[in-house]
Design a protein around this motif. Structure first.
Motif, short mmCIF file in Angstrom:
data_model
loop_
_atom_site.label_atom_id
_atom_site.label_comp_id
_atom_site.label_asym_id
_atom_site.label_seq_id
_atom_site.Cartn_x
_atom_site.Cartn_y
_atom_site.Cartn_z
N GLY A 129 0.85 -1.19 0.00
CA GLY A 129 0.00 0.00 0.00
C GLY A 129 0.87 1.23 0.00
N GLY A 130 0.68 2.10 -0.98
CA GLY A 130 1.61 3.18 -1.18
C GLY A 130 1.30 4.49 -0.52
N THR A 165 2.29 -6.80 -7.37
CA THR A 165 1.36 -5.75 -6.93
C THR A 165 -0.08 -6.03 -7.36
OG1 THR A 165 1.79 -4.47 -8.94
CG2 THR A 165 3.19 -4.02 -7.03
N ALA A 166 -0.36 -7.23 -7.83
CA ALA A 166 -1.67 -7.53 -8.43
C ALA A 166 -2.83 -7.28 -7.47
CB ALA A 166 -1.71 -8.97 -8.92
N ASP A 167 -2.60 -7.42 -6.18
CA ASP A 167 -3.68 -7.29 -5.21
C ASP A 167 -3.50 -6.09 -4.29
OD1 ASP A 167 -5.12 -9.68 -5.98
OD2 ASP A 167 -3.45 -10.81 -5.13
N VAL A 168 -2.80 -5.07 -4.79
CA VAL A 168 -2.56 -3.87 -4.00
C VAL A 168 -3.28 -2.71 -4.66
CG1 VAL A 168 -0.82 -2.34 -3.02
CG2 VAL A 168 -0.31 -4.78 -3.30
N LEU A 169 -4.24 -2.13 -3.95
CA LEU A 169 -4.99 -0.99 -4.49
C LEU A 169 -4.10 0.25 -4.56
CD1 LEU A 169 -8.33 -1.44 -2.51
CD2 LEU A 169 -7.94 -1.95 -4.93
N PRO A 393 -7.80 3.99 -1.79
CA PRO A 393 -7.66 3.91 -3.24
C PRO A 393 -8.43 2.77 -3.90
CG PRO A 393 -5.69 3.05 -2.23
CD PRO A 393 -6.56 3.56 -1.10
N LEU A 394 -9.67 2.57 -3.49
CA LEU A 394 -10.55 1.65 -4.23
C LEU A 394 -11.20 2.48 -5.34
CD1 LEU A 394 -11.98 -0.98 -4.77
CD2 LEU A 394 -13.58 -0.45 -2.92
N VAL A 395 -10.56 2.46 -6.50
CA VAL A 395 -10.89 3.39 -7.59
C VAL A 395 -11.16 2.59 -8.86
CG1 VAL A 395 -10.11 5.38 -8.91
CG2 VAL A 395 -9.34 5.09 -6.56
N THR A 396 -12.39 2.65 -9.35
CA THR A 396 -12.77 2.18 -10.68
C THR A 396 -12.73 0.66 -10.83
OG1 THR A 396 -11.90 4.24 -11.61
CG2 THR A 396 -12.37 2.46 -13.16
N GLN A 397 -11.68 0.02 -10.35
CA GLN A 397 -11.44 -1.39 -10.65
C GLN A 397 -11.08 -2.13 -9.37
OE1 GLN A 397 -8.33 -1.90 -13.53
NE2 GLN A 397 -8.42 -4.13 -13.53
N TRP A 398 -11.59 -3.34 -9.23
CA TRP A 398 -11.30 -4.14 -8.04
C TRP A 398 -11.13 -5.62 -8.37
CZ3 TRP A 398 -15.60 -1.91 -9.67
CH2 TRP A 398 -16.74 -2.68 -9.88
N THR A 399 -11.11 -5.95 -9.67
CA THR A 399 -10.81 -7.31 -10.11
C THR A 399 -9.86 -7.21 -11.31
OG1 THR A 399 -12.68 -7.43 -11.64
CG2 THR A 399 -13.05 -8.20 -9.38
N THR A 408 -9.11 -12.81 -2.44
CA THR A 408 -9.06 -12.67 -0.98
C THR A 408 -7.96 -11.68 -0.58
OG1 THR A 408 -9.87 -14.92 -0.69
CG2 THR A 408 -8.75 -13.91 1.19
N ALA A 409 -6.84 -11.75 -1.29
CA ALA A 409 -5.73 -10.85 -0.97
C ALA A 409 -6.10 -9.39 -1.24
CB ALA A 409 -4.49 -11.24 -1.78
N LEU A 410 -6.82 -9.12 -2.32
CA LEU A 410 -7.21 -7.75 -2.60
C LEU A 410 -8.19 -7.23 -1.56
CD1 LEU A 410 -7.63 -5.87 -5.79
CD2 LEU A 410 -9.60 -5.88 -4.27
N VAL A 411 -9.15 -8.05 -1.17
CA VAL A 411 -10.09 -7.64 -0.13
C VAL A 411 -9.32 -7.32 1.15
CG1 VAL A 411 -12.01 -8.36 1.33
CG2 VAL A 411 -12.02 -8.91 -1.12
N GLY A 412 -8.35 -8.19 1.47
CA GLY A 412 -7.55 -7.94 2.66
C GLY A 412 -6.76 -6.64 2.56
N ASN A 413 -6.24 -6.34 1.37
CA ASN A 413 -5.50 -5.09 1.20
C ASN A 413 -6.40 -3.88 1.35
OD1 ASN A 413 -4.30 -2.92 -1.02
ND2 ASN A 413 -2.76 -3.86 0.30
N ALA A 414 -7.62 -3.97 0.81
CA ALA A 414 -8.57 -2.87 0.97
C ALA A 414 -8.89 -2.65 2.45
CB ALA A 414 -9.84 -3.17 0.19
#
Length: 879
Positions: A129-130, A165-169, A393-399, A408-414
């Motif tokens: 997460g940046g 970085t595939a699962d990092v918003l 940064p949940l912006v426009t795209q989430w898959t 699951t990893a992206l949800v966790g990052n969010a």
């Protein structure tokens, strides 16, 4: 490089939070950087002598620049750096002096977008997460009394399936994710009994105003204690609020018994008599919240001190935003965290200048988009009373790809980034909203930069609900919000109601219809959702400095290309703001954007990789006309501003002059001659119509009379001798086409009809530009005004030649027939362009002598069959 500099902060300033309790040392100088991923760079013996010396904050990216003719900003095509990938930082530094048992923590305010950290070859951990602060316990890895080496591997690679970085918003967005250690880095030394530093980068102390009554306020303070002493710890937590005069306004003490290696939360309630409330820009009063940890022997072993404002916020679907139970109309700006001079690695001085510009505009709120911003701007907002919207940064795209559910990893990052956002900004009174998503409701109508939509569109509702529940649980004192792009579009998912309040990003006059459409749109949304608090989170238009228009209603703006005149942007805001002001049930309005900003999905205006919707240039030096429109409307500071100051070479000898003024009376003078005064101009826009310019230099001076005295604005316009008395009109054009042998103005002096073009424009695709036969100026012929319409051209009395240029856009002979009359006399009867030209897309011209006895040449276009059209008009004096 000196030995001291290589040791990175031997001379860095240290700050003491409490007597012998906690020390922080900023690690700014002496870093070495390399772009790439060399093997072994984490090891102490690695040779980094050839690496680039840098100072942190630092980013390796430079995004966006203006074309050289604009003369703005330091960036050029040669300085742009778009690398996304791995970079390494290394720093040699002396271990801070510490007593036995003390803990040392390494703190990063941000590292984009993922980071791994080693000290003396020992891996401390990683962070994904940046935009948020994170810390590691570096105690066991440090060598006391010796030189130490910290190595940081940072990766801002684009998040594609299978990448690190595939699962990092964020997965995408209309902004570029830079790389680097672009916010400060510190060493923090604490005693082994201390306030927790590992709670999602938060301060470990969290205060909430739980109630406000006539004579008292209740503030609940939660303190997370950590015991790293190796034995059971006894002591007390003392929390106190200190007012601006240094007096203790409230204090509470609670004792604790904390087992070894445990973290516990201690809660205290402070009763503040006669509280001085934080009231936004009207009175941003701050107390100082000080929490001391006292050990069993009565020594203060840790202290956290932070500014704190006593206040409560809420939103109501009918009344809007309420601060301390009273309505506060929020009007402000969206903001990204870049500037052309330093990109994301903004210094505190950079941020302070940005903030001062926004305050000077008169904004009382900022939407910090589209990710967590740093500590500095939050502190400034607390101090000056600007209300903040924070978001993740949940912006426009989430898959990714064809997936319809996030990993699951992206949800966790969010969830992680939301927890960090809330913990790290919990104590800031300025923060009023937790934003959990932005524009996740496109449905199949996704932006072009995302590519072709998959067969099945991912549904955002489950993820948004999860984040909404998390935010409500973590902080029930602030409402949750989201920004929707597409509510009202039939194909978009209905997401209103997933959060406690909903805002919409809606660009009427830009992506949708005319500016006036925003009012009915918002009214319709409210009628559909009468119990949901609503706001407008983005609106606006592009504004390029070197493109100008004579009439912003003359034609459509080029939303994805160069023709985005500054005057059109100002006109959109002039038309929009009164409609928003008159809807007080909106809980806030945020225009887009405070500043131009870098975005590699754009090539528009007079810039490359810059979003031109800012009211101030990317480097912060030029305030566009629209800035002063809002300053006149929002700020009490005396404001007088003549628009069109960059339109110096004028096309027409007669023009309207517009002045943004909040003066009770404003007077305009041309070359020292008064054109009269205007009082209490509606919408703070004073207009002098039909001002005649002389050949040569024209000096305009607007003077506003204020209670504090007079304020004047002065500009100069030039009118070439070839333009004096001449009117050359590019019909249907918002920005006039360039002509090699004469200067044309954009469409003006018309009433009725619509502006059109034979060219076809589509965002994200190259325009279709058909050939036009028989023309010396294809672009001039391509645009046209269509329908039933008239031109009333203020020539002054005299004899003139009227020349009309026609191009049949699509019809065959006999399909379009119309009459043309000048000053009541029919000049063309039953005119058929295609018949005269032999077919469509062929230029035809007709010329006539005309006498203007009353100083005006009127040209009427009257349809007989289909619509009348005209591509260009010239009215020139007959010599």
């Amino acid at each position: 490089m000196t030995a001291q500099a290589r040791d990175g902060g031997a001379a860095a300033a240290a700050t003491q939070a409490g007597a012998e309790a906690r020390t922080a040392v900023v690690l700014a100088d002496g870093w070495r950087f390399i772009q790439g991923d060399p093997a072994g760079a984490a090891q102490p013996a690695f040779d980094d002598a050839a690496w680039q010396p840098v100072r942190v904050p630092h980013t390796w990216n430079r995004i966006g620049y203006y074309e050289p003719r604009v003369g703005v900003g330091p960036n050029t095509a040669g300085t742009v750096a778009k690398y996304q990938g791995v970079g390494w930082y290394r720093l040699r530094f002396p271990s801070p002096a510490r007593a036995s048992g003390e803990k040392v923590w390494l703190e990063f305010d941000a590292a984009s977008r993922i980071a791994e950290v080693w000290v003396n070859g020992v891996r401390l951990g990683s962070h994904a997460g940046g935009f948020s602060r994170f810390r590691f316990d570096a105690t066991s890895a440090l060598r006391p009394g010796a030189s130490n080496i910290v190595a940081v591997r940072v990766d801002n690679s684009a998040p594609v399936a299978g990448s690190a970085t595939a699962d990092v918003l964020p997965l995408s967005g209309d902004f570029f994710v830079r790389g680097g250690l672009y916010r400060p880095v510190r060493l923090i030394v604490t005693n082994p009994l201390h306030i927790d530093l590992l709670d999602h980068g938060g301060p470990g102390v969290y205060a909430t105003t739980t109630s406000i009554s006539a004579g008292t306020a209740q503030v609940r303070v939660r303190t997370r204690l950590a015991n790293d002493t190796g034995r059971v710890a006894n002591g007390a937590v003392v929390a106190r609020l200190v007012d601006a005069q240094g007096r203790v306004a409230a204090q509470a003490r609670v004792v604790f018994r904390l087992p070894v290696a445990q973290v516990s939360e201690q809660q205290q309630d402070l009763a503040v008599a006669r509280p001085h409330l934080w009231q936004g820009t009207a009175d941003p009063y701050l107390y100082r919240l000080i929490v001391d940890v006292v050990d069993g022997r009565g020594r203060v072993v840790d202290t956290v001190a932070q500014p704190f404002g006593i206040r409560q916020v809420s939103i109501d679907p009918q009344r809007g935003f309420l601060l301390n139970g009273k309505v506060l109309a929020l009007h402000g700006v969206g903001l990204h965290q870049d500037t052309e001079t330093s990109d994301w690695a903004m210094s505190e001085a950079d941020i302070a200048r940005t903030f001062a510009t926004i305050r000077d505009m008169g904004a009382n709120t900022i939407r910090l988009t589209h990710y967590q911003h740093g500590e500095t701007i939050h502190t400034l907002a607390d101090r000056y009373g600007l209300v903040l919207w924070d978001e993740i940064p949940l912006v426009t795209q989430w898959t990714q790809g064809e997936a319809i559910n996030p990993t699951t990893a992206l949800v966790g990052n969010a969830q992680q980034q939301l927890a960090e956002l809330i913990r790290q900004n919990f104590n800031h009174p300025a923060v009023a909203f937790w934003g959990v998503a932005n524009e996740v409701d496109f449905g199949p109508n996704r932006p072009d930069f995302l590519g072709k939509p998959p067969a099945a569109i991912a549904d955002p509702k489950a993820l948004v609900r999860l984040l909404d529940q998390q935010a409500r649980q973590d902080d029930p004192s602030r409402p949750t919000v989201m920004a929707a792009c597409c509510q009202g579009d039939p194909a978009a998912p209905d997401i209103v109601g997933l959060t406690q309040a909903t805002a919409v990003n809606r660009y009427y006059g830009w992506y949708y219809g005319k500016p006036a459409g925003i009012g009915p749109y918002l009214d319709g949304l409210r009628a559909k959702h009468p119990h949901q608090p609503l706001a407008l989170s983005e609106y606006g238009a592009g504004g390029a400095l070197t493109y100008q228009t004579d009439d912003p209603a003359g034609g459509p703006a080029d939303i994805a290309g160069p023709r985005q005149p500054e005057g059109y942007q100002a006109w959109v805001h002039e038309q929009t703001w009164p409609l928003l002001r008159d809807r007080p049930w909106l809980f806030g309005t945020w225009l887009w954007n405070a500043f131009d900003f870098g975005s590699t999905v754009r090539r528009e205006g007079d810039s490359v990789d810059v979003n031109t919707k800012g009211l101030v240039t990317y480097d912060g030096t030029i305030r566009k006309d629209a800035f002063y429109y809002y300053r006149a409307n929002w700020s009490a500071a005396p404001t007088v501003h003549i628009t069109g100051r960059r339109y110096t070479q004028r096309a027409y000898p007669v023009t309207d002059v517009r002045v943004y003024s909040n003066a009770p009376r404003t007077e305009l003078a041309l070359n020292g001659r008064s054109l009269g005064g205007k009082t209490d101009c509606p919408n703070r826009v004073c207009v002098w119509s039909g001002v005649a310019l002389a050949a040569g230099t024209n000096v305009l001076t607007a003077t506003g009379q204020f209670a504090t005295g007079a304020m004047a604005d002065r500009i100069e316009w030039q009118l070439a001798s070839a333009q004096a008395g001449a009117f050359r009109i590019d019909a249907g054009a918002l920005v006039a086409a360039h002509a090699p042998d004469a200067v044309f103005g954009s469409d003006a002096f018309f009433s009725g009809g619509t502006a059109r073009s034979v060219d076809v424009f589509a965002r994200g695709r190259a325009p279709v530009r058909p050939e036009i036969a028989g023309t010396r100026n294809r672009d001039l012929a391509a645009t046209f005004r269509a329908g039933a319409f008239s031109y009333r051209i203020p020539t002054g009395p005299g004899a003139f030649t009227v020349s009309l240029t026609f191009v049949e856009p699509a019809e065959q002979p006999g399909s379009r027939i119309f009459d043309v009359a000048t000053n009541g006399q029919t000049l063309l009867k039953g005119f058929d362009i295609a018949g005269a030209a032999g077919g469509p897309l062929t230029e035809v011209t007709r010329s006539f002598p005309v006498t203007a006895t009353d100083g005006v040449v009127t040209i009427d276009f009257v349809p007989v069959k289909g619509e009348a059209v005209v591509s260009a008009i010239t009215v020139l004096p007959r010599r």
